[in-house]
Write a protein that holds these residues in place. Structure first.
Motif, PDB file in Angstrom:
ATOM      1  N   CYS A 260     -19.717 -80.510 -42.576  1.00  0.00           N
ATOM      2  CA  CYS A 260     -20.496 -79.322 -42.931  1.00  0.00           C
ATOM      3  C   CYS A 260     -20.069 -78.813 -44.297  1.00  0.00           C
ATOM      4  O   CYS A 260     -18.986 -79.130 -44.792  1.00  0.00           O
ATOM      5  CB  CYS A 260     -20.306 -78.204 -41.900  1.00  0.00           C
ATOM      6  N   SER A 261     -20.925 -77.995 -44.877  1.00  0.00           N
ATOM      7  CA  SER A 261     -20.611 -77.327 -46.142  1.00  0.00           C
ATOM      8  C   SER A 261     -19.985 -75.962 -45.877  1.00  0.00           C
ATOM      9  O   SER A 261     -19.985 -75.460 -44.744  1.00  0.00           O
ATOM     10  CB  SER A 261     -21.885 -77.146 -46.963  1.00  0.00           C
ATOM     11  N   LEU A 262     -19.493 -75.357 -46.932  1.00  0.00           N
ATOM     12  CA  LEU A 262     -18.954 -74.005 -46.819  1.00  0.00           C
ATOM     13  C   LEU A 262     -20.024 -73.041 -46.322  1.00  0.00           C
ATOM     14  O   LEU A 262     -19.772 -72.215 -45.435  1.00  0.00           O
ATOM     15  CB  LEU A 262     -18.418 -73.549 -48.177  1.00  0.00           C
ATOM     16  N   ASN A 263     -21.221 -73.136 -46.861  1.00  0.00           N
ATOM     17  CA  ASN A 263     -22.290 -72.234 -46.432  1.00  0.00           C
ATOM     18  C   ASN A 263     -22.622 -72.427 -44.955  1.00  0.00           C
ATOM     19  O   ASN A 263     -22.887 -71.455 -44.235  1.00  0.00           O
ATOM     20  CB  ASN A 263     -23.541 -72.444 -47.286  1.00  0.00           C
ATOM     21  N   ASP A 264     -22.630 -73.688 -44.503  1.00  0.00           N
ATOM     22  CA  ASP A 264     -22.880 -73.960 -43.084  1.00  0.00           C
ATOM     23  C   ASP A 264     -21.821 -73.300 -42.214  1.00  0.00           C
ATOM     24  O   ASP A 264     -22.129 -72.681 -41.186  1.00  0.00           O
ATOM     25  CB  ASP A 264     -22.864 -75.472 -42.813  1.00  0.00           C
ATOM     26  N   MET A 265     -20.561 -73.437 -42.606  1.00  0.00           N
ATOM     27  CA  MET A 265     -19.469 -72.905 -41.787  1.00  0.00           C
ATOM     28  C   MET A 265     -19.499 -71.377 -41.772  1.00  0.00           C
ATOM     29  O   MET A 265     -19.184 -70.747 -40.754  1.00  0.00           O
ATOM     30  CB  MET A 265     -18.131 -73.419 -42.293  1.00  0.00           C
TER      31      MET A 265
END
Length: 517
Positions: A260-265
Motif C-alpha cells: 500500500c501507499s502512504l495515502n492508502d494507509m
C-alpha cells in the motif's frame, strides 16, 4: 464595531490554526529527518492523523537508491505483517454477513486441516488462527513461507502443520506465528466463496477507497511507483530482491503480502479510528472483536521503562497495550529490506504510520516512539536521537553478555570425507527433500522446494555449517548429525543467537532417503 470584532477573532483563530499546523509540520519533519540521517535509510514515508484528520505527510529518499526516482505519498511499500489486520478485517466482514462465526471449528471450513494433536485439530476455532495461541513455537514452519520465492503452496502449508511439534499448550502460551494466518486466509476464501486476494479487494480496498493497494497477482510495470527493498552493505544501501515483471499470488499473502501507499494507509487508519468515515462498513460488534484482548502477551522491560505499560495482549491482527495511560492499538511489519509500523491512539482518533524500504528496525522503533510521545507525554520532548541512544545501549549490554554471533575459526570448504554419512538425500516431513551432495566441485546443501535455501558446506574447527548463497551470514546454520535417535537425524541450528525467528531451524529433522542421485 461588533462586526470588526468578529473578523478580528476569526483572524486570530485562523492565524492560530495555521501556526499550529506549521508547528506540527516542522516537528514531524525534524523527527523524520533525524531518523533518515541517523539510520541512513534509502527511503521512508510517514503520516500522522490527529483527531481523525491527516495533519502530516512526509517522504524522503528514493524508490531505488541511486536511481533518482523519489518516494512520494503514492509510492507502494510492502506493509508485511500489517497485512494481518486486513486479513482479520476480511473475516470480520464475513462474520458480519453471517457467512462464518468466530467460534466455528476450522475443520468446518477446511476439513483437511490438521494439527499434530487431534484434540487441538477438533477444537481449533477461527478466532484461534489470529491470536498466536496454538502451542506452536515462535515462527514455526516459516521456512515454508520465506525466503521467497519458493515452491510451497497453500496446500503444502496446511499439510505441513500436522508435522510441527508444539512447544507449549494450546491457548496457554503466546508465540507469534505466520502459518495460521495463511490458514485464516483459506478459511475466508471458503466462507466467502472467492479467493483471498479478491476478498481483500472487495471487502477492504474498494469500499474504503484504498486505490493503490495491491494484493494477489499484479504487474509492477502497470502499477509503477514501487519502493524496492534494500540491504546495507558497508556504507551503502543496495537493492535486494527487486520485483520481477509479475508479482505472483504467493502463499504468505494473508500473513504479510499486501502493498500500500502512504495515502492508502492513512485512509485505512481514518476508517479504523472513526466509523463515520465509512458508514456500515464494519459494525460496532465486529470493531470491538478486532480490538478485544484475546491473548495475553508478556510485557518486556523496555515497554515498562519507555511506556509505563501495564497490559499487553493480542487482538485479531493487532497488538493492544497502554502507553503512558493511553490505549494503544498497533502492529509492525518486517520483510527482508522492508519495515512498517502503524500505531493508533483510538480515544483521541490519532495515529502514526511509517513505511521504510531499507534495514529499518531500529529506525522504525525510535521514530514511532518519538512521534507517539508527542501525544502521550508531550512534556518529555524526547526525539529520535534519544531513543536511538537507548537502543544502542541495550545492544551494547547484549553484546557484553555474549549475545552476538560467535567469531568462528578460519573456515574452509568441507570435503566428502568431512561429511561422511551426511552425504546424500534427506527429507523432513514438512520441509521436504534436501540434498547434501557434490556440485561443481563443492559440497552443497540444496532444498528441493525452497531454491534460495542453497549454500556451501563449510568446516570450521571440528564443526560443519552451511553458508547460504545470498541470505547473509546472519542466517548461516550449524549442520549436525543426531545419532542417538532410532534413525540418524540431520539437523540445522542457528549460529547467530539473534537470528530472525523465521529461520525456524529447530523444527527441522531430516531423515536419510539415500545416496546422491
Amino acid at each position: 464595531m461588533k462586526l470588526r470584532s468578529v473578523w478580528v477573532v476569526a483572524g486570530l483563530l485562523l492565524t492560530g490554526s495555521a501556526t499550529a499546523a506549521e508547528g506540527d509540520q516542522a516537528r514531524f519533519d525534524a523527527l523524520l529527518d533525524q531518523a533518515t540521517q541517523r539510520y541512513h535509510l534509502p527511503g521512508i514515508a510517514m503520516g500522522v492523523i490527529e483527531d481523525g484528520k491527516v495533519i502530516y505527510r512526509g517522504t524522503r529518499g528514493e524508490l531505488v537508491a541511486g536511481e533518482a526516482a523519489s518516494i512520494n505519498d503514492e509510492t507502494l511499500f510492502k506493509i508485511a505483517s500489517n497485512t494481518k489486520a486486513m486479513t482479520a478485517a476480511v473475516l470480520a466482514r464475513l462474520v458480519q454477513a453471517g457467512k462464518l462465526r468466530w467460534d466455528d471449528p476450522v475443520t468446518r471450513h477446511l476439513p483437511q486441516f490438521r494439527m499434530q494433536d487431534p484434540w487441538v485439530t477438533r477444537n481449533m476455532q477461527v478466532r484461534d488462527l489470529l491470536i498466536h495461541n496454538s502451542g506452536l513455537g515462535l515462527g514455526a514452519g516459516d521456512l515454508m513461507l520465506w525466503p521467497e520465492p519458493n515452491n510451497f503452496d497453500r496446500s503444502d502449508i496446511i499439510a505441513g502443520l500436522a508435522h510441527l511439534k508444539p512447544t507449549g499448550s494450546f491457548r496457554s502460551d503466546y508465540a507469534y506465528d505466520n502459518l495460521l494466518y495463511v490458514v485464516a486466509g483459506e478459511v475466508a476464501a471458503v466462507a466467502g466463496g472467492k479467493p483471498y486476494a479478491q476478498l481483500v479487494r472487495e471487502e477492504i480496498f474498494q469500499p474504503l477507497g484504498m486505490q493503490r493497494c495491491q494484493v494477489g497477482a499484479w504487474s509492477p510495470e502497470a502499477v509503477d511507483n514501487i519502493a524496492q527493498p534494500h540491504q546495507r552493505e558497508g556504507n551503502r544501501n543496495v537493492p535486494a530482491e527487486r520485483d520481477s515483471a509479475q508479482v505472483d499470488d504467493f502463499p504468505s499473502m494473508a500473513a504479510g503480502g499486501v502493498r500500500c501507499s502512504l495515502n492508502d494507509m492513512l485512509r485505512w487508519m481514518q476508517v479504523l479510528l472513526d466509523p463515520a468515515q465509512a458508514p456500515g462498513w464494519l459494525d460496532a460488534a465486529q470493531r470491538q472483536a478486532l480490538w478485544t484482548a484475546h491473548m495475553p502477551m508478556p510485557i518486556s522491560q523496555r515497554l515498562r521503562d519507555w511506556d509505563n505499560t501495564h497490559f499487553y495482549a493480542y487482538g485479531y491482527g493487532w497488538r493492544l497495550s497502554d502507553m503512558d495511560g493511553q490505549w494503544k492499538v498497533a502492529h509492525t511489519g518486517t520483510l527482508s529490506g522492508m519495515y512498517s509500523s502503524l500505531a493508533l491512539l483510538p480515544d483521541h482518533k490519532t495515529g502514526v504510520v511509517l513505511l521504510i524500504n531499507g534495514e529499518g528496525e531500529d529506525a522504525r522503533t525510535a521514530l514511532m516512539q518519538a512521534a507517539l510521545k508527542h501525544y502521550t507525554a508531550p512534556t518529555a520532548n524526547e526525539d529520535v536521537l534519544h531513543y536511538a541512544a537507548l537502543i544502542d545501549a541495550t545492544k551494547a549490554q547484549r553484546r557484553s553478555a555474549g549475545h552476538v554471533r560467535p567469531a568462528l575459526p578460519a573456515a574452509r570448504p568441507a570435503s566428502v570425507g568431512d561429511l561422511g554419512a551426511m552425504v546424500g538425500v534427506w527429507k523432513d516431513p514438512w520441509f521436504g527433500e534436501v540434498t547434501l551432495c557434490p556440485r561443481d566441485g563443492k559440497l552443497q546443501f540444496a532444498s528441493a522446494k525452497s531454491p534460495r535455501m542453497t549454500g556451501q558446506v563449510m568446516r570450521t574447527g571440528n564443526r560443519l555449517y552451511v553458508a547460504w548463497q545470498g541470505l547473509g551470514e546472519d542466517a548461516d546454520a550449524w549442520l549436525d548429525l543426531k545419532r542417538d535417535a532410532a534413525h540418524p537425524l540431520l539437523q540445522l541450528r542457528a549460529i547467530d543467537p539473534d537470528i530472525d525467528f523465521s529461520y525456524d531451524y529447530p523444527d527441522l529433522e531430516f531423515q536419510r532417503l539415500g545416496d546422491c542421485r
